[in-house]
Design a protein around this motif. Sequence first.
Motif, PDB file in Angstrom:
ATOM      1  N   THR A   3      13.215  -3.389   6.488  1.00  0.00           N
ATOM      2  CA  THR A   3      12.440  -4.385   7.355  1.00  0.00           C
ATOM      3  C   THR A   3      12.653  -5.442   6.607  1.00  0.00           C
ATOM      4  OG1 THR A   3      11.742  -2.559   8.691  1.00  0.00           O
ATOM      5  CG2 THR A   3      10.756  -4.874   8.871  1.00  0.00           C
ATOM      6  N   ALA A   4      11.770  -5.594   5.435  1.00  0.00           N
ATOM      7  CA  ALA A   4      11.673  -6.790   4.576  1.00  0.00           C
ATOM      8  C   ALA A   4      13.133  -7.541   4.497  1.00  0.00           C
ATOM      9  CB  ALA A   4      11.076  -6.199   3.165  1.00  0.00           C
ATOM     10  N   LYS A   5      14.032  -6.602   4.176  1.00  0.00           N
ATOM     11  CA  LYS A   5      15.466  -7.421   3.765  1.00  0.00           C
ATOM     12  C   LYS A   5      15.732  -8.060   5.206  1.00  0.00           C
ATOM     13  CE  LYS A   5      19.987  -6.209   2.034  1.00  0.00           C
ATOM     14  NZ  LYS A   5      20.895  -5.339   1.757  1.00  0.00           N
ATOM     15  N   GLU A   6      15.592  -7.349   6.284  1.00  0.00           N
ATOM     16  CA  GLU A   6      15.990  -7.924   7.648  1.00  0.00           C
ATOM     17  C   GLU A   6      15.426  -9.102   7.789  1.00  0.00           C
ATOM     18  OE1 GLU A   6      15.512  -4.929  10.763  1.00  0.00           O
ATOM     19  OE2 GLU A   6      16.692  -3.598   9.558  1.00  0.00           O
ATOM     20  N   HIS A   7      14.123  -9.029   7.478  1.00  0.00           N
ATOM     21  CA  HIS A   7      13.161 -10.400   7.862  1.00  0.00           C
ATOM     22  C   HIS A   7      12.826 -11.205   6.612  1.00  0.00           C
ATOM     23  CE1 HIS A   7      13.183  -8.625  11.718  1.00  0.00           C
ATOM     24  NE2 HIS A   7      12.387  -7.420  11.218  1.00  0.00           N
ATOM     25  N   ALA A   8      13.667 -11.275   5.781  1.00  0.00           N
ATOM     26  CA  ALA A   8      13.233 -11.899   4.556  1.00  0.00           C
ATOM     27  C   ALA A   8      13.019 -13.439   4.502  1.00  0.00           C
ATOM     28  CB  ALA A   8      14.473 -11.664   3.310  1.00  0.00           C
ATOM     29  N   GLY A  51       0.742  -1.115   0.095  1.00  0.00           N
ATOM     30  CA  GLY A  51      -0.001   0.053   0.088  1.00  0.00           C
ATOM     31  C   GLY A  51       0.955   1.278   0.011  1.00  0.00           C
ATOM     32  N   THR A  52       1.906   1.358   0.737  1.00  0.00           N
ATOM     33  CA  THR A  52       2.912   2.630   0.938  1.00  0.00           C
ATOM     34  C   THR A  52       3.563   2.412  -0.745  1.00  0.00           C
ATOM     35  OG1 THR A  52       3.372   1.927   3.370  1.00  0.00           O
ATOM     36  CG2 THR A  52       4.879   3.359   1.771  1.00  0.00           C
ATOM     37  N   MET A  53       3.764   1.456  -1.172  1.00  0.00           N
ATOM     38  CA  MET A  53       4.461   1.447  -2.566  1.00  0.00           C
ATOM     39  C   MET A  53       3.504   2.044  -3.425  1.00  0.00           C
ATOM     40  SD  MET A  53       6.697  -1.994  -2.714  1.00  0.00           S
ATOM     41  CE  MET A  53       7.091  -1.787  -4.324  1.00  0.00           C
ATOM     42  N   THR A 113      11.398   3.298   2.230  1.00  0.00           N
ATOM     43  CA  THR A 113      12.673   2.962   2.549  1.00  0.00           C
ATOM     44  C   THR A 113      12.819   2.100   3.994  1.00  0.00           C
ATOM     45  OG1 THR A 113      13.396   4.775   1.527  1.00  0.00           O
ATOM     46  CG2 THR A 113      15.045   3.582   3.113  1.00  0.00           C
ATOM     47  N   ARG A 114      12.240   2.503   4.814  1.00  0.00           N
ATOM     48  CA  ARG A 114      12.140   1.637   5.975  1.00  0.00           C
ATOM     49  C   ARG A 114      11.432   0.496   5.894  1.00  0.00           C
ATOM     50  NH1 ARG A 114      14.384  -0.538   9.431  1.00  0.00           N
ATOM     51  NH2 ARG A 114      14.046  -0.265  11.421  1.00  0.00           N
ATOM     52  N   GLY A 115      10.364   0.339   5.087  1.00  0.00           N
ATOM     53  CA  GLY A 115       9.774  -0.925   4.905  1.00  0.00           C
ATOM     54  C   GLY A 115      10.733  -1.816   4.257  1.00  0.00           C
ATOM     55  N   MET A 116      11.335  -1.419   3.336  1.00  0.00           N
ATOM     56  CA  MET A 116      12.205  -2.252   2.433  1.00  0.00           C
ATOM     57  C   MET A 116      13.345  -2.653   3.285  1.00  0.00           C
ATOM     58  SD  MET A 116      10.918  -3.038  -0.350  1.00  0.00           S
ATOM     59  CE  MET A 116      12.012  -3.693  -0.992  1.00  0.00           C
TER      60      MET A 116
END
Length: 164
Positions: free
Chosen positions: A76-81, A32-34, A71-74
């Motif tokens: 976080t997604a990378k951290e918890h991939a 949704g943010t994207m 940016t923060r969401g991406m």
Amino acid sequence: MTAQPNNTSFPFSLDRPNSPQEAEGFCSALSGTMEALLSVIEMETDLVRAGKLKEAGELQADKARLIHEYTRGMMTAKEHAVALGNLAPAATQSLRRQHGEFQPVLRINLAVLSTARDVATNLVATVAKAAGAKNAAAPTTYGRTGTAPEGPQSARGIAVNQAL
């Protein structure tokens, strides 16, 4: 004591998802943010192309907020991939695809903004040269007869704040 990130400022949790519902919720919120960011970027691109720079500038606050969230969401997604991939593989794949589709739109926006800035810079430089050329004909020191120019002259030319 270290400062912890404020999770309430984002439409998604920054914590590692522990259930398929949490992972789906994270992916959905980031998606949704994207979409919101994409919409703002497309509006900005259209406004700049139409020469409506003031209206495009009014989108800056929303754009900055959405870029921060994205940016923060991406990150976080990378951290918890791994957790996202295991708990919600379809949503994670959809998020990756959406991220890939987002990049070309962003490149177009940056190209349009760069072109608009170049045009504005060239326009200002042309006006400054023209103003300087008119001023060059006026005497600025003592003339042939040894007399000073008559009366105070008003300033001519322009000043530009390049920081904008």
